[in-house]
Design a protein around this motif. Sequence first.
Motif, PDB file in Angstrom:
ATOM      1  N   THR A   1      10.572   7.790   2.649  1.00  0.00           N
ATOM      2  CA  THR A   1      10.280   9.148   2.185  1.00  0.00           C
ATOM      3  C   THR A   1      11.202   9.552   1.040  1.00  0.00           C
ATOM      4  OG1 THR A   1      11.856  10.291   3.658  1.00  0.00           O
ATOM      5  CG2 THR A   1       9.654   9.816   4.544  1.00  0.00           C
ATOM      6  N   LYS A   2      12.294   8.825   0.868  1.00  0.00           N
ATOM      7  CA  LYS A   2      13.364   9.262  -0.044  1.00  0.00           C
ATOM      8  C   LYS A   2      13.558   8.350  -1.251  1.00  0.00           C
ATOM      9  CE  LYS A   2      18.233  10.733   0.230  1.00  0.00           C
ATOM     10  NZ  LYS A   2      18.010  12.098  -0.266  1.00  0.00           N
ATOM     11  N   TYR A   3      13.380   7.037  -1.075  1.00  0.00           N
ATOM     12  CA  TYR A   3      13.780   6.085  -2.111  1.00  0.00           C
ATOM     13  C   TYR A   3      12.593   5.303  -2.678  1.00  0.00           C
ATOM     14  CZ  TYR A   3      18.365   6.918  -0.006  1.00  0.00           C
ATOM     15  OH  TYR A   3      19.513   7.501   0.498  1.00  0.00           O
ATOM     16  N   LYS A   4      12.283   5.567  -3.923  1.00  0.00           N
ATOM     17  CA  LYS A   4      11.218   4.809  -4.584  1.00  0.00           C
ATOM     18  C   LYS A   4      11.676   3.413  -4.964  1.00  0.00           C
ATOM     19  CE  LYS A   4       8.452   8.670  -6.302  1.00  0.00           C
ATOM     20  NZ  LYS A   4       7.698   9.220  -7.455  1.00  0.00           N
ATOM     21  N   TRP A   5      12.988   3.176  -4.943  1.00  0.00           N
ATOM     22  CA  TRP A   5      13.476   1.840  -5.295  1.00  0.00           C
ATOM     23  C   TRP A   5      13.174   0.800  -4.220  1.00  0.00           C
ATOM     24  CZ3 TRP A   5      16.909   0.644  -1.529  1.00  0.00           C
ATOM     25  CH2 TRP A   5      17.779   1.638  -1.029  1.00  0.00           C
ATOM     26  N   VAL A   6      12.746   1.225  -3.035  1.00  0.00           N
ATOM     27  CA  VAL A   6      12.322   0.259  -2.010  1.00  0.00           C
ATOM     28  C   VAL A   6      10.943  -0.260  -2.405  1.00  0.00           C
ATOM     29  CG1 VAL A   6      11.807  -0.146   0.417  1.00  0.00           C
ATOM     30  CG2 VAL A   6      13.606   1.499  -0.218  1.00  0.00           C
ATOM     31  N   LYS A   7      10.863  -1.538  -2.740  1.00  0.00           N
ATOM     32  CA  LYS A   7       9.609  -2.120  -3.235  1.00  0.00           C
ATOM     33  C   LYS A   7       8.754  -2.739  -2.123  1.00  0.00           C
ATOM     34  CE  LYS A   7      11.062  -1.097  -7.350  1.00  0.00           C
ATOM     35  NZ  LYS A   7      10.527   0.103  -8.034  1.00  0.00           N
ATOM     36  N   ALA A   8       9.377  -3.090  -1.005  1.00  0.00           N
ATOM     37  CA  ALA A   8       8.644  -3.638   0.139  1.00  0.00           C
ATOM     38  C   ALA A   8       9.492  -3.404   1.378  1.00  0.00           C
ATOM     39  CB  ALA A   8       8.378  -5.131  -0.044  1.00  0.00           C
ATOM     40  N   ALA A   9       8.829  -3.239   2.531  1.00  0.00           N
ATOM     41  CA  ALA A   9       9.569  -2.891   3.741  1.00  0.00           C
ATOM     42  C   ALA A   9       8.966  -3.563   4.966  1.00  0.00           C
ATOM     43  CB  ALA A   9       9.577  -1.372   3.932  1.00  0.00           C
ATOM     44  N   VAL A  10       9.831  -3.738   5.980  1.00  0.00           N
ATOM     45  CA  VAL A  10       9.410  -4.287   7.269  1.00  0.00           C
ATOM     46  C   VAL A  10      10.041  -3.450   8.378  1.00  0.00           C
ATOM     47  CG1 VAL A  10       9.455  -6.258   8.847  1.00  0.00           C
ATOM     48  CG2 VAL A  10       9.207  -6.642   6.378  1.00  0.00           C
ATOM     49  N   SER A  11       9.193  -2.966   9.278  1.00  0.00           N
ATOM     50  CA  SER A  11       9.669  -2.234  10.452  1.00  0.00           C
ATOM     51  C   SER A  11       9.409  -3.074  11.696  1.00  0.00           C
ATOM     52  CB  SER A  11       8.947  -0.886  10.580  1.00  0.00           C
ATOM     53  OG  SER A  11       9.196  -0.302  11.846  1.00  0.00           O
ATOM     54  N   LEU A  12      10.477  -3.467  12.365  1.00  0.00           N
ATOM     55  CA  LEU A  12      10.395  -4.242  13.594  1.00  0.00           C
ATOM     56  C   LEU A  12      10.773  -3.324  14.756  1.00  0.00           C
ATOM     57  CD1 LEU A  12      12.354  -7.211  12.054  1.00  0.00           C
ATOM     58  CD2 LEU A  12       9.909  -7.272  12.572  1.00  0.00           C
ATOM     59  N   MET A  13       9.790  -2.921  15.523  1.00  0.00           N
ATOM     60  CA  MET A  13       9.994  -2.020  16.671  1.00  0.00           C
ATOM     61  C   MET A  13      10.440  -0.620  16.241  1.00  0.00           C
ATOM     62  SD  MET A  13      11.957  -4.612  19.341  1.00  0.00           S
ATOM     63  CE  MET A  13      13.491  -4.546  18.401  1.00  0.00           C
TER      64      MET A  13
END
Length: 257
Positions: free
Chosen positions: A127-139
């Motif tokens: 919600t805050k950082y546009k610099w995150v280009k890809a993400a993974v949420s584990l649990m």
Amino acid sequence: MILVEKSLLKNNPHLHIVNKSEQQKKLPFIIFNHGFTSAKEHNLHYAYLLAEKGFRVILPEAIYHGERGQGIEEKNLYSHFWEIVIKTIHELNDYKEYYVNEGLADEEQIGLAGTSMGGIVTLGALTKYKWVKAAVSLMGMPAYEEYLHWQLEQMKSIGISLSFTDEQIEEQLSFIRPFDLSLQPERLENRPLLFWHGQKDPIVPFHLTYQFYQSIKDNYEKTPANLHFISDAQADHKVSREGLKATVEWFEKHLLK
């Protein structure tokens, strides 16, 4: 050879993992956040496999955990949960700025991931950082408000006496609401996002994550390869080998040029 270095940034300890042959190069960069009552060292297997693929990885230590522990008993740590989550989100930018400014991280190839609380941090950071280009949420899960209400109900159901007033609960909700991705899914902007979650998870309810995934699928209609959910029907609150391998493959696919 994969190097594991203990480093400090603004007196906050973290582990820095990189292939020795690429130690001084500008590399794709991943920040991997640990879970509640865990510690940075517990995710070294993720960092090792990612470093083998050519990533520079850091494993931050969350406040009140590991080397940043302050002797708070686990039962008392729960009241600090959301403080830890939000502070960790704020600290992510310090790590990103440092490694980019040192010429060690490629600003166009930055990934974010985490297990459990670390997954919750990851989704809030989107919600805050546009610099995150890809993400993974584990649990992890993105519905901060719903999860807070669920936590309160769980404490009541097991007989824990709640000392929070309605005003304190509303104050906490106001504190976390700006980071609730379920309330502002447009902030994803179709960025690559992978979920892994066990259907029997008693700590972070599967349904909160899966409902969100279902609600955003239409947003990815033009980029379906950027969104994926791995559901493990037998798993509880422990990531499977499949989840580990999928994490590495996700960042290979979406961050490496």
